[in-house]
Design an enzyme around this catalytic site. Structure first.
Site, PDB file in Angstrom:
ATOM      1  N   GLN A  46      54.728  26.117 -32.962  1.00 28.08           N
ATOM      2  CA  GLN A  46      54.613  24.900 -32.153  1.00 28.08           C
ATOM      3  C   GLN A  46      53.798  23.843 -32.902  1.00 28.08           C
ATOM      4  O   GLN A  46      53.152  24.154 -33.904  1.00 28.08           O
ATOM      5  CB  GLN A  46      53.904  25.228 -30.830  1.00 28.08           C
ATOM      6  CG  GLN A  46      52.530  25.871 -31.022  1.00 28.08           C
ATOM      7  CD  GLN A  46      52.113  26.793 -29.884  1.00 28.08           C
ATOM      8  OE1 GLN A  46      52.628  26.701 -28.783  1.00 28.08           O
ATOM      9  NE2 GLN A  46      51.172  27.693 -30.149  1.00 28.08           N
ATOM     10  N   HIS A  64      40.207  27.878 -15.750  1.00 25.48           N
ATOM     11  CA  HIS A  64      39.622  29.123 -16.274  1.00 25.48           C
ATOM     12  C   HIS A  64      38.867  29.896 -15.196  1.00 25.48           C
ATOM     13  O   HIS A  64      38.887  31.128 -15.197  1.00 25.48           O
ATOM     14  CB  HIS A  64      38.754  28.816 -17.505  1.00 25.48           C
ATOM     15  CG  HIS A  64      39.572  28.307 -18.647  1.00 25.48           C
ATOM     16  ND1 HIS A  64      39.295  27.151 -19.339  1.00 25.48           N
ATOM     17  CD2 HIS A  64      40.729  28.785 -19.182  1.00 25.48           C
ATOM     18  CE1 HIS A  64      40.222  26.950 -20.261  1.00 25.48           C
ATOM     19  NE2 HIS A  64      41.106  27.917 -20.179  1.00 25.48           N
ATOM     20  N   GLU A  72      46.646  36.392 -28.955  1.00 28.27           N
ATOM     21  CA  GLU A  72      47.194  35.034 -29.069  1.00 28.27           C
ATOM     22  C   GLU A  72      48.140  35.022 -30.264  1.00 28.27           C
ATOM     23  O   GLU A  72      47.803  35.483 -31.347  1.00 28.27           O
ATOM     24  CB  GLU A  72      46.031  34.041 -29.238  1.00 28.27           C
ATOM     25  CG  GLU A  72      46.385  32.687 -29.797  1.00 28.27           C
ATOM     26  CD  GLU A  72      47.330  31.848 -28.938  1.00 28.27           C
ATOM     27  OE1 GLU A  72      47.028  31.602 -27.769  1.00 28.27           O
ATOM     28  OE2 GLU A  72      48.386  31.439 -29.474  1.00 28.27           O
ATOM     29  N   GLY A 127      52.098  38.668 -27.784  1.00 30.25           N
ATOM     30  CA  GLY A 127      51.652  39.402 -26.602  1.00 30.25           C
ATOM     31  C   GLY A 127      52.728  40.326 -26.051  1.00 30.25           C
ATOM     32  O   GLY A 127      52.419  41.377 -25.466  1.00 30.25           O
ATOM     33  N   ASP A 140      47.695  34.039 -19.825  1.00 34.32           N
ATOM     34  CA  ASP A 140      47.274  32.632 -19.939  1.00 34.32           C
ATOM     35  C   ASP A 140      48.200  31.965 -20.956  1.00 34.32           C
ATOM     36  O   ASP A 140      47.828  31.711 -22.101  1.00 34.32           O
ATOM     37  CB  ASP A 140      45.815  32.596 -20.399  1.00 34.32           C
ATOM     38  CG  ASP A 140      45.268  31.185 -20.491  1.00 34.32           C
ATOM     39  OD1 ASP A 140      45.982  30.236 -20.127  1.00 34.32           O
ATOM     40  OD2 ASP A 140      44.121  31.032 -20.946  1.00 34.32           O
ATOM     41  N   SER A 141      49.412  31.702 -20.507  1.00 35.47           N
ATOM     42  CA  SER A 141      50.456  31.311 -21.462  1.00 35.47           C
ATOM     43  C   SER A 141      50.856  29.856 -21.313  1.00 35.47           C
ATOM     44  O   SER A 141      50.550  29.206 -20.313  1.00 35.47           O
ATOM     45  CB  SER A 141      51.696  32.173 -21.236  1.00 35.47           C
ATOM     46  OG  SER A 141      52.326  31.774 -20.044  1.00 35.47           O
ATOM     47  N   THR A 142      51.561  29.389 -22.324  1.00 33.82           N
ATOM     48  CA  THR A 142      52.230  28.089 -22.249  1.00 33.82           C
ATOM     49  C   THR A 142      53.445  28.214 -21.324  1.00 33.82           C
ATOM     50  O   THR A 142      53.760  29.307 -20.834  1.00 33.82           O
ATOM     51  CB  THR A 142      52.712  27.698 -23.666  1.00 33.82           C
ATOM     52  OG1 THR A 142      53.176  28.863 -24.329  1.00 33.82           O
ATOM     53  CG2 THR A 142      51.602  27.117 -24.491  1.00 33.82           C
ATOM     54  N   ASP A 143      54.145  27.102 -21.123  1.00 35.86           N
ATOM     55  CA  ASP A 143      55.379  27.129 -20.331  1.00 35.86           C
ATOM     56  C   ASP A 143      56.424  27.994 -21.044  1.00 35.86           C
ATOM     57  O   ASP A 143      56.304  28.245 -22.246  1.00 35.86           O
ATOM     58  CB  ASP A 143      55.920  25.696 -20.153  1.00 35.86           C
ATOM     59  CG  ASP A 143      55.024  24.873 -19.238  1.00 35.86           C
ATOM     60  OD1 ASP A 143      54.231  25.476 -18.496  1.00 35.86           O
ATOM     61  OD2 ASP A 143      55.102  23.642 -19.278  1.00 35.86           O
TER      62      ASP A 143
HETATM   63  N1  SAM Z   1      45.957  26.715 -19.860  1.00 36.86           N
HETATM   64  C1  SAM Z   1      47.136  26.536 -20.588  1.00 36.86           C
HETATM   65  C2  SAM Z   1      48.340  26.037 -19.852  1.00 36.86           C
HETATM   66  O1  SAM Z   1      48.791  26.670 -18.903  1.00 36.86           O
HETATM   67  O2  SAM Z   1      48.833  24.992 -20.237  1.00 36.86           O
HETATM   68  C3  SAM Z   1      47.460  27.700 -21.453  1.00 36.86           C
HETATM   69  C4  SAM Z   1      46.518  27.627 -22.593  1.00 36.86           C
HETATM   70  S1  SAM Z   1      46.657  28.697 -23.920  1.00 36.86           S
HETATM   71  C5  SAM Z   1      46.358  27.502 -25.186  1.00 36.86           C
HETATM   72  C6  SAM Z   1      48.359  29.170 -24.078  1.00 36.86           C
HETATM   73  C7  SAM Z   1      48.618  29.953 -25.338  1.00 36.86           C
HETATM   74  O3  SAM Z   1      49.653  30.903 -25.154  1.00 36.86           O
HETATM   75  C8  SAM Z   1      49.057  29.107 -26.540  1.00 36.86           C
HETATM   76  O4  SAM Z   1      47.999  28.968 -27.450  1.00 36.86           O
HETATM   77  C9  SAM Z   1      50.241  29.858 -27.132  1.00 36.86           C
HETATM   78  O5  SAM Z   1      50.226  29.925 -28.546  1.00 36.86           O
HETATM   79  C10 SAM Z   1      50.085  31.214 -26.475  1.00 36.86           C
HETATM   80  N2  SAM Z   1      51.319  32.014 -26.448  1.00 36.86           N
HETATM   81  C11 SAM Z   1      52.588  31.590 -26.197  1.00 36.86           C
HETATM   82  N3  SAM Z   1      53.448  32.615 -26.308  1.00 36.86           N
HETATM   83  C12 SAM Z   1      52.717  33.715 -26.640  1.00 36.86           C
HETATM   84  C13 SAM Z   1      53.037  35.077 -26.900  1.00 36.86           C
HETATM   85  N4  SAM Z   1      54.314  35.523 -26.847  1.00 36.86           N
HETATM   86  N5  SAM Z   1      52.029  35.929 -27.200  1.00 36.86           N
HETATM   87  C14 SAM Z   1      50.749  35.499 -27.256  1.00 36.86           C
HETATM   88  N6  SAM Z   1      50.380  34.224 -27.033  1.00 36.86           N
HETATM   89  C15 SAM Z   1      51.348  33.335 -26.725  1.00 36.86           C
END
Ligand code: SAM
Length: 288
Positions: A33, A64, A108, A140, A160-163
């Site tokens: 990304q 958080h 992460e 993950g 705690d993931s992205t979309d």
């Molecule tokens: N609070 C935030 C939100 O909902 O917008 C989420 C924050 S945190 C930065 C989300 C993290 O999930 C990202 O840094 C991303 O790289 C990570 N992520 C996405 N897919 C993932 C996966 N398959 N395994 C581990 N981490 C992952």
């Protein structure tokens, strides 16, 4: 990034949320990304992944507090906690404030997010040097599958993931939750970033359906988030044994002597009072 010193998160083609930028602190592109950290005028430092708002210094405590303290005050003795994603460190920071927690594993996928936050957003990321946090840079989905096969157990898992785009897509899938179930102890709880109840209803429905297929107790709770589109956001709650309200011991909050900016025992109870439009849409899958 906008050249006129605003950043804008766009939701589909009909909504935008704009932040005035004072300075760009970091801009990079990993194999997963784009990662940007900017200094904003009104919200402190802001992390964006693929142009989507992840955290701002001004209001990160809300997200958080709510992803962490709700399940950690429902489970009576959380010792081992797994965070999937959460690269800014804010969730792990809140997890290790609980005295019962012996170990917090954080998985992460993107080291660039972690490094950018360590350098520019120490408010969330400075905790990552704590010896109770084990940071693993990996997928993950893969980690949870291996943990399930190897019989590794956690009391609480926080997604705690992205979309659900790119590497986060399988985090919203059936197989992932089956492996989460296997990786939880017999009284374990999973809480996941549950998307917008106004705008991302298909994804929210899908997540609650998957939990319904996997867990005996399924619920959803809301919190207000200034900096996500629409302002109202959800976390989903799946549990093997403990009910999020009936098994919530209010006295544990005061006994912890923790000081919070958002969470408290009334917020805990109130967050599960979801609006009727959500209950109508989700009622056939909620087991609460
Ligand atoms: N609070 C935030 C939100 O909902 O917008 C989420 C924050 S945190 C930065 C989300 C993290 O999930 C990202 O840094 C991303 O790289 C990570 N992520 C996405 N897919 C993932 C996966 N398959 N395994 C581990 N981490 C992952």
């Amino acid at each position: 990034m906008n050249s006129d010193l605003w950043v804008e998160e766009k939701l589909e083609d009909f909504l935008g949320l704009r932040f005035k930028v004072e300075k760009t602190l970091f801009s990079g592109k990993s194999e997963f990304q784009t990662v940007d950290v900017v200094e904003t005028r009104g919200h402190g430092k802001l992390l964006l992944n693929d142009g989507l708002v992840m955290v701002t210094e001004r209001d990160e405590f809300v997200y958080h507090d709510m992803i962490t303290h709700v399940p950690l005050f429902v489970h009576p003795n959380p010792k081992r906690v797994l965070v999937i994603g959460g690269g800014d460190g804010g969730t792990a920071r809140e997890v290790i404030r609980h005295k019962s927690v012996e170990k917090c594993v954080m998985v992460e996928i993107d080291e660039m997010v972690v490094n950018a936050c360590k350098e520019h957003i120490p408010q969330t990321a400075s905790c990552l040097s704590d010896p109770r946090i084990e940071l693993i840079i990996d997928d993950g989905v893969k980690y949870v599958k291996e943990a399930a096969n190897q019989g590794e157990k956690f009391d609480v898992i926080l997604v705690d993931s992205t979309d659900p785009i790119g590497p986060a897509q399988p985090l919203f899938g059936h197989e992932f939750y089956e492996n989460i179930y296997k990786s939880l102890s017999e009284d374990g709880i999973v809480v996941s970033q549950g998307e917008s109840p106004f705008y991302q209803t298909d994804m929210q429905n899908k997540l609650v359906q998957i939990l319904n297929d996997t867990f005996p107790i399924v619920s959803i709770y809301n919190f207000s988030n200034l900096t996500y589109p629409g302002g109202l956001w959800s976390f989903t709650f799946g549990s093997k044994k403990y009910h999020p309200l009936n098994d919530f011991k209010e006295e544990a909050v005061a006994a912890s002597e923790l000081d919070f900016e958002y969470y408290n025992k009334e917020i805990h109870r109130g967050a599960f009072a979801i609006p009727s439009f959500m209950r109508k849409r989700l009622s056939s899958w909620l087991k609460d």
